[in-house]
Design a protein around this motif. Structure first.
Motif, PDB file in Angstrom:
ATOM      1  N   ASP A  55       0.860  -1.310   0.043  1.00 26.14           N
ATOM      2  CA  ASP A  55       0.074  -0.095   0.061  1.00 26.14           C
ATOM      3  C   ASP A  55       0.916   1.216   0.026  1.00 26.14           C
ATOM      4  N   ASP A  56       1.954   1.264   0.772  1.00 28.11           N
ATOM      5  CA  ASP A  56       2.809   2.482   0.819  1.00 28.11           C
ATOM      6  C   ASP A  56       3.409   2.472  -0.469  1.00 28.11           C
ATOM      7  N   PHE A  57       3.757   1.450  -0.986  1.00 31.06           N
ATOM      8  CA  PHE A  57       4.342   1.794  -2.468  1.00 31.06           C
ATOM      9  C   PHE A  57       3.486   2.336  -3.525  1.00 31.06           C
ATOM     10  N   LEU A  58       2.371   1.685  -3.598  1.00 31.24           N
ATOM     11  CA  LEU A  58       1.556   2.047  -4.457  1.00 31.24           C
ATOM     12  C   LEU A  58       1.010   3.800  -4.120  1.00 31.24           C
ATOM     13  N   LYS A  59       0.843   4.038  -2.932  1.00 33.49           N
ATOM     14  CA  LYS A  59       0.749   5.422  -2.669  1.00 33.49           C
ATOM     15  C   LYS A  59       1.747   6.330  -3.322  1.00 33.49           C
ATOM     16  N   LEU A  60       3.079   6.084  -2.978  1.00 36.04           N
ATOM     17  CA  LEU A  60       4.159   6.636  -3.569  1.00 36.04           C
ATOM     18  C   LEU A  60       4.320   6.772  -4.969  1.00 36.04           C
ATOM     19  N   LEU A  61       3.868   5.676  -5.582  1.00 30.99           N
ATOM     20  CA  LEU A  61       3.935   5.604  -7.242  1.00 30.99           C
ATOM     21  C   LEU A  61       2.937   6.453  -7.710  1.00 30.99           C
ATOM     22  N   VAL A  62       1.537   6.727  -6.946  1.00 32.22           N
ATOM     23  CA  VAL A  62       0.504   7.235  -7.439  1.00 32.22           C
ATOM     24  C   VAL A  62       0.845   8.964  -7.272  1.00 32.22           C
ATOM     25  N   GLU A  63       1.610   9.097  -6.167  1.00 33.58           N
ATOM     26  CA  GLU A  63       2.309  10.395  -5.878  1.00 33.58           C
ATOM     27  C   GLU A  63       3.050  10.934  -6.899  1.00 33.58           C
ATOM     28  N   GLN A  64       4.109  10.037  -7.196  1.00 33.53           N
ATOM     29  CA  GLN A  64       5.022  10.428  -8.126  1.00 33.53           C
ATOM     30  C   GLN A  64       4.412  10.637  -9.383  1.00 33.53           C
ATOM     31  N   LEU A  65       3.637   9.907 -10.044  1.00 31.76           N
ATOM     32  CA  LEU A  65       2.898   9.998 -11.218  1.00 31.76           C
ATOM     33  C   LEU A  65       1.877  11.409 -11.142  1.00 31.76           C
ATOM     34  N   GLN A  66       1.431  11.791 -10.126  1.00 25.28           N
ATOM     35  CA  GLN A  66       0.696  12.906 -10.212  1.00 25.28           C
ATOM     36  C   GLN A  66       1.508  13.985 -10.037  1.00 25.28           C
ATOM     37  N   ASN A  67       2.810  14.095  -9.590  1.00 26.76           N
ATOM     38  CA  ASN A  67       3.576  15.225  -9.624  1.00 26.76           C
ATOM     39  C   ASN A  67       4.938  15.408 -10.574  1.00 26.76           C
ATOM     40  N   GLN A  68       4.554  14.293 -11.559  1.00 27.96           N
ATOM     41  CA  GLN A  68       5.614  14.529 -12.448  1.00 27.96           C
ATOM     42  C   GLN A  68       5.638  15.419 -13.473  1.00 27.96           C
ATOM     43  N   ASP A  69       6.548  16.175 -13.955  1.00 24.79           N
ATOM     44  CA  ASP A  69       6.739  17.259 -15.002  1.00 24.79           C
ATOM     45  C   ASP A  69       5.987  16.781 -16.317  1.00 24.79           C
ATOM     46  N   PRO A  70       4.821  17.418 -16.677  1.00 22.30           N
ATOM     47  CA  PRO A  70       4.083  16.806 -17.820  1.00 22.30           C
ATOM     48  C   PRO A  70       4.638  17.053 -19.224  1.00 22.30           C
ATOM     49  N   LEU A  71       5.810  18.220 -19.267  1.00 22.35           N
ATOM     50  CA  LEU A  71       6.796  18.030 -20.428  1.00 22.35           C
ATOM     51  C   LEU A  71       7.536  16.999 -20.579  1.00 22.35           C
ATOM     52  N   ASN A  72       7.828  16.149 -19.315  1.00 23.92           N
ATOM     53  CA  ASN A  72       9.077  15.245 -19.333  1.00 23.92           C
ATOM     54  C   ASN A  72       8.465  14.238 -18.576  1.00 23.92           C
ATOM     55  N   PRO A  73       7.554  13.362 -18.693  1.00 24.73           N
ATOM     56  CA  PRO A  73       6.878  12.185 -18.048  1.00 24.73           C
ATOM     57  C   PRO A  73       7.620  11.149 -17.870  1.00 24.73           C
ATOM     58  N   THR A  74       7.638  10.441 -16.721  1.00 32.18           N
ATOM     59  CA  THR A  74       8.550   9.509 -16.326  1.00 32.18           C
ATOM     60  C   THR A  74       8.415   8.316 -17.626  1.00 32.18           C
ATOM     61  N   ASP A  75       9.501   7.602 -17.774  1.00 30.21           N
ATOM     62  CA  ASP A  75       9.470   6.610 -18.938  1.00 30.21           C
ATOM     63  C   ASP A  75       8.783   5.459 -18.394  1.00 30.21           C
ATOM     64  N   THR A  76       7.943   4.695 -19.173  1.00 28.33           N
ATOM     65  CA  THR A  76       7.320   3.695 -18.800  1.00 28.33           C
ATOM     66  C   THR A  76       7.893   2.467 -18.426  1.00 28.33           C
ATOM     67  N   SER A  77       9.367   2.188 -18.794  1.00 26.65           N
ATOM     68  CA  SER A  77      10.074   1.191 -18.694  1.00 26.65           C
ATOM     69  C   SER A  77      10.747   1.560 -17.137  1.00 26.65           C
ATOM     70  N   GLU A  78      10.815   2.687 -17.019  1.00 23.42           N
ATOM     71  CA  GLU A  78      11.409   3.173 -15.420  1.00 23.42           C
ATOM     72  C   GLU A  78      10.417   2.830 -14.434  1.00 23.42           C
ATOM     73  N   VAL A  79       9.083   3.257 -14.659  1.00 31.39           N
ATOM     74  CA  VAL A  79       7.814   2.845 -13.891  1.00 31.39           C
ATOM     75  C   VAL A  79       7.778   1.224 -13.648  1.00 31.39           C
ATOM     76  N   MET A  80       8.042   0.414 -14.884  1.00 30.56           N
ATOM     77  CA  MET A  80       7.822  -0.974 -14.500  1.00 30.56           C
ATOM     78  C   MET A  80       9.110  -1.472 -13.741  1.00 30.56           C
ATOM     79  N   SER A  81      10.230  -0.992 -14.105  1.00 27.02           N
ATOM     80  CA  SER A  81      11.517  -1.454 -13.345  1.00 27.02           C
ATOM     81  C   SER A  81      11.188  -1.135 -11.886  1.00 27.02           C
ATOM     82  N   GLN A  82      10.527  -0.004 -11.414  1.00 29.93           N
ATOM     83  CA  GLN A  82      10.397   0.209  -9.865  1.00 29.93           C
ATOM     84  C   GLN A  82       9.254  -0.832  -9.357  1.00 29.93           C
TER      85      GLN A  82
END
Length: 90
Positions: A28-55
Motif C-alpha cells: 500500500d505504501d509503495f502504491l501510494k508513492l507511485l501514484v504520488e510520483q505520477l501525479q507530481n511528474q513534469d508533464p513536459l517530461n513524463p516518467t518513462d514507462t520502462s522506469e515505472v515498470m522497473s520500480q
C-alpha cells in the motif's frame, strides 16, 4: 528512512521514521508513492514507462525477499523450540 513531502503551498517538510522491522514498507505504501510520483511528474517530461515498470519489479522482488525472510525466521524459531523440547543442542 527520511520522507520528504511537498505541500500545496510549495513548502517542504521532512520527517524521519525508523523501524525495527525490515518489511515495514507495505505494498500500500509503495502504491501510494507511485501514484504520488505520477501525479507530481513534469508533464513536459513524463516518467518513462520502462522506469515505472522497473520500480514495480524492484518492489515485487523486495516483497518476495521480505516474505522469504519472515518464513525462514518462523522456521528457525520452530526448529529451535523443537530442539529445546527434545533437549538437543543446535
Amino acid at each position: 528512512m527520511s520522507i520528504t513531502s511537498v505541500a500545496s503551498s510549495g513548502t517542504t517538510s521532512t520527517s524521519s521514521t525508523s523501524s525495527s522491522s525490515s518489511s515495514s514498507f507495505s505494498s500500500d505504501d509503495f502504491l501510494k508513492l507511485l501514484v504520488e510520483q505520477l501525479q507530481n511528474q513534469d508533464p513536459l517530461n513524463p516518467t518513462d514507462t520502462s522506469e515505472v515498470m522497473s520500480q514495480m519489479v524492484s518492489f515485487a522482488s523486495y516483497q518476495q525477499q521480505a516474505d522469504t525472510s519472515e518464513t525462514l525466521s518462523t522456521i528457525s524459531s520452530t526448529l529451535s523450540s523443537i530442539a529445546s523440547a527434545l533437549d538437543i543442542s543446535v
